[in-house]
Design an enzyme around this catalytic site. Sequence first.
Site, mmCIF file in Angstrom:
data_model
loop_
_atom_site.group_PDB
_atom_site.id
_atom_site.type_symbol
_atom_site.label_atom_id
_atom_site.label_comp_id
_atom_site.label_asym_id
_atom_site.label_seq_id
_atom_site.Cartn_x
_atom_site.Cartn_y
_atom_site.Cartn_z
ATOM 1 N N PRO A 1 34.437 19.893 47.462
ATOM 2 C CA PRO A 1 35.528 20.704 48.022
ATOM 3 C C PRO A 1 36.096 21.750 47.055
ATOM 4 O O PRO A 1 36.784 22.659 47.480
ATOM 5 C CB PRO A 1 36.590 19.668 48.404
ATOM 6 C CG PRO A 1 36.322 18.504 47.502
ATOM 7 C CD PRO A 1 34.838 18.491 47.252
ATOM 8 N N GLY A 2 35.870 21.632 45.736
ATOM 9 C CA GLY A 2 36.310 22.740 44.886
ATOM 10 C C GLY A 2 37.031 22.369 43.603
ATOM 11 O O GLY A 2 37.662 23.222 42.980
ATOM 12 N N ASP B 1 22.216 26.850 50.263
ATOM 13 C CA ASP B 1 21.532 25.858 49.428
ATOM 14 C C ASP B 1 21.354 26.506 48.056
ATOM 15 O O ASP B 1 20.677 27.532 47.936
ATOM 16 C CB ASP B 1 20.175 25.534 50.072
ATOM 17 C CG ASP B 1 19.334 24.592 49.227
ATOM 18 O OD1 ASP B 1 19.640 24.400 48.026
ATOM 19 O OD2 ASP B 1 18.366 24.034 49.772
ATOM 20 N N ASP C 1 27.195 20.357 40.135
ATOM 21 C CA ASP C 1 27.575 18.973 40.451
ATOM 22 C C ASP C 1 26.901 18.594 41.771
ATOM 23 O O ASP C 1 27.392 17.740 42.508
ATOM 24 C CB ASP C 1 29.107 18.890 40.547
ATOM 25 C CG ASP C 1 29.640 17.458 40.489
ATOM 26 O OD1 ASP C 1 28.945 16.579 39.948
ATOM 27 O OD2 ASP C 1 30.762 17.219 40.995
ATOM 28 N N LYS D 1 22.643 13.151 38.634
ATOM 29 C CA LYS D 1 23.040 11.995 39.470
ATOM 30 C C LYS D 1 21.883 11.009 39.575
ATOM 31 O O LYS D 1 20.754 11.419 39.833
ATOM 32 C CB LYS D 1 23.388 12.477 40.885
ATOM 33 C CG LYS D 1 24.302 13.684 40.927
ATOM 34 C CD LYS D 1 25.670 13.306 41.388
ATOM 35 C CE LYS D 1 26.563 14.530 41.460
ATOM 36 N NZ LYS D 1 27.966 14.205 41.597
#
Length: 321
Positions: free
Chosen positions: A198-199, A236, A254, A283
């Site tokens: 979301p930022g 993307d 991220d 990740k």
Amino acid sequence: MESFIRTDDLSMTGGSPIIGAPLGGIVYQGIGEYAGHLDTELGVVDDSWGEFRFVRGKERQVFWTRNVWLEPFRLEFGSISEAAAALRSVQRNWAPSLFTQFRRGELIKAKLPPITDKPRSFPWLVPDAPMGAWTLLDEHTLIGSARCASPFPGGIVEFTEDKEGPPSRAYLKVQEALVRARTFPKPGERCIDAGATPGGWTWVLAGLGARVTAIDRASLDERVLAMDGVEYLKHDAFTLAPEELGPTDWLFSDVICYPERLYAWIERWLSSGLCRNFICTLKMQGEPDWETIRRFAAIQGSTVVHLCANKHELTWIRIGK
Ligand SMILES: C[S@@+](CC[C@H](N)C(=O)[O-])C[C@H]1O[C@@H](n2cnc3c(N)ncnc32)[C@H](O)[C@@H]1O
């Protein structure tokens, strides 16, 4: 009880005075629920105390560690004052990481110069002064190291949380990564923030006065979008070539993806020469992707660390000249 020995012949110790007996190896500190990954990385160890693993010989490249003690020693001491005096004789900063002997440890800590463990406000420039680490094995045995890989006390840092500004807690990761990197985007510098929604990261970067191109397939928080210097690309990230996005001072990612997908994109950025500084989350899903982690770490000028704010993920940091 043997009293502490201090060596002032610095030629013997690579520059720092030592107390006690050098262990002749390295101590690695595991990270709570990810301690198993450190054990996998190290394989056979020579000793183990609580979350600490001791391996004889030179430093090994490991990633799942809270801190690495680079010059560990064992100090047999009689009294609390003696232990504190020995540590103080080397340098000012010593932080305990206790797993036993908590009361005795607190008493030694009370006799050492104070070290703040309060949350830091961002941005914060970490002082250069070395941060030593120590723990107790029993009532009369201390293991410590004046030189450690982490600049933070006990390898731990916390930042003052802002519960209103940022739209997600992910902002704590980019704050910690920048503090570790000891450099920050300057006002007017360009940042690309991939996987921005979301930022939280964009909020930090725009807050520093940087210009941010936030890229995500999902919509950015409206308050972040309204910040000065923020533009948003609904896309993307990996299908955008570096040449399409153009030169940038910083590239942040991220994005939730397999590390090898990110690596392929980063390789394109590196060979394009269009960006100098990178901070990216790697990740993990299930077993860490060891091969890709090592490939990131092998990129010249890189570090791969587990931030205090990281969960089952690592952070690749590369600051260019
Ligand atoms: C952990 S969240 C990012 C949180 C963000 N850094 C923050 O501070 O609020 C991961 C984001 O990656 C985005 N994402 C996943 N695959 C992507 C891709 N191929 N390109 C761009 N964004 C992607 C998801 O939509 C999601 O918003």
